[in-house]
Design a protein around this motif. Sequence first.
Motif, PDB file in Angstrom:
ATOM      1  N   GLN A 231      64.109  58.448  36.713  1.00  0.00           N
ATOM      2  CA  GLN A 231      64.591  59.740  37.048  1.00  0.00           C
ATOM      3  C   GLN A 231      66.000  59.585  36.481  1.00  0.00           C
ATOM      4  O   GLN A 231      66.668  60.690  36.044  1.00  0.00           O
ATOM      5  CB  GLN A 231      64.559  60.037  38.553  1.00  0.00           C
ATOM      6  CG  GLN A 231      65.190  61.411  39.149  1.00  0.00           C
ATOM      7  CD  GLN A 231      64.674  62.460  38.304  1.00  0.00           C
ATOM      8  OE1 GLN A 231      63.483  62.749  37.911  1.00  0.00           O
ATOM      9  NE2 GLN A 231      65.315  63.550  38.119  1.00  0.00           N
ATOM     10  N   LEU A 232      66.817  58.460  36.778  1.00  0.00           N
ATOM     11  CA  LEU A 232      68.197  58.679  36.549  1.00  0.00           C
ATOM     12  C   LEU A 232      68.421  58.479  35.059  1.00  0.00           C
ATOM     13  O   LEU A 232      69.397  59.094  34.251  1.00  0.00           O
ATOM     14  CB  LEU A 232      68.905  57.329  37.058  1.00  0.00           C
ATOM     15  CG  LEU A 232      69.029  57.383  38.633  1.00  0.00           C
ATOM     16  CD1 LEU A 232      69.444  56.140  39.217  1.00  0.00           C
ATOM     17  CD2 LEU A 232      70.167  58.511  39.051  1.00  0.00           C
ATOM     18  N   GLU A 233      67.563  57.955  34.401  1.00  0.00           N
ATOM     19  CA  GLU A 233      67.615  58.161  32.875  1.00  0.00           C
ATOM     20  C   GLU A 233      67.370  59.172  32.276  1.00  0.00           C
ATOM     21  O   GLU A 233      68.465  59.825  31.261  1.00  0.00           O
ATOM     22  CB  GLU A 233      66.547  56.862  32.278  1.00  0.00           C
ATOM     23  CG  GLU A 233      66.939  55.585  32.495  1.00  0.00           C
ATOM     24  CD  GLU A 233      65.780  54.439  32.110  1.00  0.00           C
ATOM     25  OE1 GLU A 233      64.785  54.867  31.540  1.00  0.00           O
ATOM     26  OE2 GLU A 233      66.123  53.268  31.909  1.00  0.00           O
ATOM     27  N   ARG A 234      66.539  60.197  32.912  1.00  0.00           N
ATOM     28  CA  ARG A 234      66.223  61.297  32.419  1.00  0.00           C
ATOM     29  C   ARG A 234      67.473  62.457  32.617  1.00  0.00           C
ATOM     30  O   ARG A 234      67.852  62.992  31.769  1.00  0.00           O
ATOM     31  CB  ARG A 234      65.081  61.793  33.071  1.00  0.00           C
ATOM     32  CG  ARG A 234      63.789  61.590  32.480  1.00  0.00           C
ATOM     33  CD  ARG A 234      62.514  62.364  32.958  1.00  0.00           C
ATOM     34  NE  ARG A 234      62.211  62.397  34.333  1.00  0.00           N
ATOM     35  CZ  ARG A 234      61.598  61.312  35.040  1.00  0.00           C
ATOM     36  NH1 ARG A 234      60.808  60.616  34.347  1.00  0.00           N
ATOM     37  NH2 ARG A 234      61.571  61.497  36.316  1.00  0.00           N
ATOM     38  N   GLU A 235      68.186  62.161  33.845  1.00  0.00           N
ATOM     39  CA  GLU A 235      69.306  62.906  33.935  1.00  0.00           C
ATOM     40  C   GLU A 235      70.360  62.669  33.110  1.00  0.00           C
ATOM     41  O   GLU A 235      71.241  63.473  33.000  1.00  0.00           O
ATOM     42  CB  GLU A 235      69.607  62.600  35.838  1.00  0.00           C
ATOM     43  CG  GLU A 235      68.728  63.356  36.560  1.00  0.00           C
ATOM     44  CD  GLU A 235      69.086  62.862  38.046  1.00  0.00           C
ATOM     45  OE1 GLU A 235      70.336  62.724  38.358  1.00  0.00           O
ATOM     46  OE2 GLU A 235      68.165  63.227  38.944  1.00  0.00           O
ATOM     47  N   CYS A 236      70.686  61.209  32.824  1.00  0.00           N
ATOM     48  CA  CYS A 236      71.712  60.953  31.975  1.00  0.00           C
ATOM     49  C   CYS A 236      71.418  61.679  30.434  1.00  0.00           C
ATOM     50  O   CYS A 236      72.373  61.991  29.855  1.00  0.00           O
ATOM     51  CB  CYS A 236      71.847  59.366  31.672  1.00  0.00           C
ATOM     52  SG  CYS A 236      72.365  58.739  33.005  1.00  0.00           S
ATOM     53  N   ILE A 237      70.178  61.830  29.891  1.00  0.00           N
ATOM     54  CA  ILE A 237      69.965  62.270  28.844  1.00  0.00           C
ATOM     55  C   ILE A 237      70.180  63.690  28.668  1.00  0.00           C
ATOM     56  O   ILE A 237      70.814  64.410  28.030  1.00  0.00           O
ATOM     57  CB  ILE A 237      68.480  61.888  28.453  1.00  0.00           C
ATOM     58  CG1 ILE A 237      68.239  60.382  28.126  1.00  0.00           C
ATOM     59  CG2 ILE A 237      67.982  63.002  27.209  1.00  0.00           C
ATOM     60  CD1 ILE A 237      66.760  60.326  27.947  1.00  0.00           C
ATOM     61  N   ASP A 238      69.907  64.425  29.953  1.00  0.00           N
ATOM     62  CA  ASP A 238      70.018  65.864  30.363  1.00  0.00           C
ATOM     63  C   ASP A 238      71.445  66.061  30.239  1.00  0.00           C
ATOM     64  O   ASP A 238      71.982  67.020  29.618  1.00  0.00           O
ATOM     65  CB  ASP A 238      69.143  66.398  31.357  1.00  0.00           C
ATOM     66  CG  ASP A 238      67.713  66.112  31.300  1.00  0.00           C
ATOM     67  OD1 ASP A 238      67.364  66.416  30.347  1.00  0.00           O
ATOM     68  OD2 ASP A 238      67.150  66.345  32.416  1.00  0.00           O
ATOM     69  N   SER A 239      72.428  65.155  30.880  1.00  0.00           N
ATOM     70  CA  SER A 239      74.051  65.609  30.783  1.00  0.00           C
ATOM     71  C   SER A 239      74.548  65.144  29.632  1.00  0.00           C
ATOM     72  O   SER A 239      75.668  65.508  29.586  1.00  0.00           O
ATOM     73  CB  SER A 239      74.467  64.499  32.071  1.00  0.00           C
ATOM     74  OG  SER A 239      74.239  63.324  31.641  1.00  0.00           O
ATOM     75  N   LYS A 240      73.771  64.562  28.569  1.00  0.00           N
ATOM     76  CA  LYS A 240      74.393  64.235  27.567  1.00  0.00           C
ATOM     77  C   LYS A 240      75.823  63.325  27.448  1.00  0.00           C
ATOM     78  O   LYS A 240      76.648  63.301  26.519  1.00  0.00           O
ATOM     79  CB  LYS A 240      75.058  65.413  26.692  1.00  0.00           C
ATOM     80  CG  LYS A 240      73.709  66.673  26.440  1.00  0.00           C
ATOM     81  CD  LYS A 240      73.965  67.719  25.506  1.00  0.00           C
ATOM     82  CE  LYS A 240      72.753  68.496  25.383  1.00  0.00           C
ATOM     83  NZ  LYS A 240      73.254  69.829  24.412  1.00  0.00           N
ATOM     84  N   VAL A 241      75.678  62.573  28.403  1.00  0.00           N
ATOM     85  CA  VAL A 241      76.569  61.569  28.606  1.00  0.00           C
ATOM     86  C   VAL A 241      75.829  59.901  28.027  1.00  0.00           C
ATOM     87  O   VAL A 241      75.063  59.759  28.628  1.00  0.00           O
ATOM     88  CB  VAL A 241      77.104  61.261  30.184  1.00  0.00           C
ATOM     89  CG1 VAL A 241      77.959  60.105  30.299  1.00  0.00           C
ATOM     90  CG2 VAL A 241      77.880  62.567  30.414  1.00  0.00           C
ATOM     91  N   PRO A 242      76.462  59.181  27.463  1.00  0.00           N
ATOM     92  CA  PRO A 242      75.929  57.963  26.742  1.00  0.00           C
ATOM     93  C   PRO A 242      75.689  57.163  28.145  1.00  0.00           C
ATOM     94  O   PRO A 242      76.514  56.969  29.233  1.00  0.00           O
ATOM     95  CB  PRO A 242      77.320  57.291  26.047  1.00  0.00           C
ATOM     96  CG  PRO A 242      77.712  58.511  25.560  1.00  0.00           C
ATOM     97  CD  PRO A 242      77.887  59.708  26.676  1.00  0.00           C
ATOM     98  N   TYR A 243      74.817  56.524  28.238  1.00  0.00           N
ATOM     99  CA  TYR A 243      74.139  55.668  29.512  1.00  0.00           C
ATOM    100  C   TYR A 243      73.704  54.270  28.940  1.00  0.00           C
ATOM    101  O   TYR A 243      73.197  54.350  27.660  1.00  0.00           O
ATOM    102  CB  TYR A 243      73.199  56.220  30.068  1.00  0.00           C
ATOM    103  CG  TYR A 243      71.960  56.450  29.883  1.00  0.00           C
ATOM    104  CD1 TYR A 243      71.130  55.239  30.338  1.00  0.00           C
ATOM    105  CD2 TYR A 243      71.236  57.094  28.918  1.00  0.00           C
ATOM    106  CE1 TYR A 243      69.617  55.477  29.828  1.00  0.00           C
ATOM    107  CE2 TYR A 243      70.103  57.265  28.536  1.00  0.00           C
ATOM    108  CZ  TYR A 243      69.208  56.472  28.874  1.00  0.00           C
ATOM    109  OH  TYR A 243      67.958  56.460  28.511  1.00  0.00           O
ATOM    110  N   TYR A 244      73.545  53.310  29.610  1.00  0.00           N
ATOM    111  CA  TYR A 244      73.158  52.080  29.275  1.00  0.00           C
ATOM    112  C   TYR A 244      72.119  51.610  30.483  1.00  0.00           C
ATOM    113  O   TYR A 244      72.870  51.490  31.663  1.00  0.00           O
ATOM    114  CB  TYR A 244      73.910  51.071  28.899  1.00  0.00           C
ATOM    115  CG  TYR A 244      73.478  49.649  28.565  1.00  0.00           C
ATOM    116  CD1 TYR A 244      73.206  49.484  27.043  1.00  0.00           C
ATOM    117  CD2 TYR A 244      73.100  48.653  29.389  1.00  0.00           C
ATOM    118  CE1 TYR A 244      72.713  48.198  26.462  1.00  0.00           C
ATOM    119  CE2 TYR A 244      72.703  47.645  28.750  1.00  0.00           C
ATOM    120  CZ  TYR A 244      72.209  47.570  27.743  1.00  0.00           C
ATOM    121  OH  TYR A 244      71.966  45.909  27.151  1.00  0.00           O
TER     122      TYR A 244
END
Length: 217
Positions: A195-208
Amino acid sequence: KTAHLTGEYLPGDFGNVYVTSTDVVLYYIALVLVAIWIFTHRFMWINMALLVIAMLVASQAYTTATTPKQGLVIFNSRTHTQIFYFSNGHGTLWIPDSESDIETFSSYNKRFLSHHKVHDIEMLSGKEGYSLGGMTVACVGNGKWQKVEKLEHRIDVDLLVITKKYHNTIAKLLEIYNPREIILSGDIYVDNIEQLERECIDSKVPYYSIRTSGAYF
């Protein structure tokens, strides 16, 4: 708190010298060749042993030359978040979501510490953010982040680390922080990580995601 790493914290290492599997193989080959030379007295075997020893020295020199002398690492741990900065033999450890200590950390990560020649570690505690190696690192998960007063501009951070204790949305965090990159800790529960990974993608903020991709270095 600062601890000097001795053999007590790095069991199995040779004077805190990192030894690769290749080094071990070359070492035993050299021993066998020397033993054959002693038995046969033929110089061919001692010459081969000297060649293998030269290869062993070259392997150690290559390992030393290619090993980073400093860096920021967030280890892939399922129990707590281990944020570690090292530079020229000194390490700074920050574990924001656990009461773990230097001794436990050193025991589990002795190969890494030996490889990077870290001889002493300082323990950080009591804050939600630090500057480590020129990078601003903030960590959320214990609810204290919600006490940050909303400013006219969001707080700029290089890394925003989210731990297993965080139970809200990425969008909520982005109301306060302006991260260059979001790090999802390896201790986040499986039910929450996707869920957090999907939210990071939706926010367009780079994540790891450490649980998905391994330790962050």
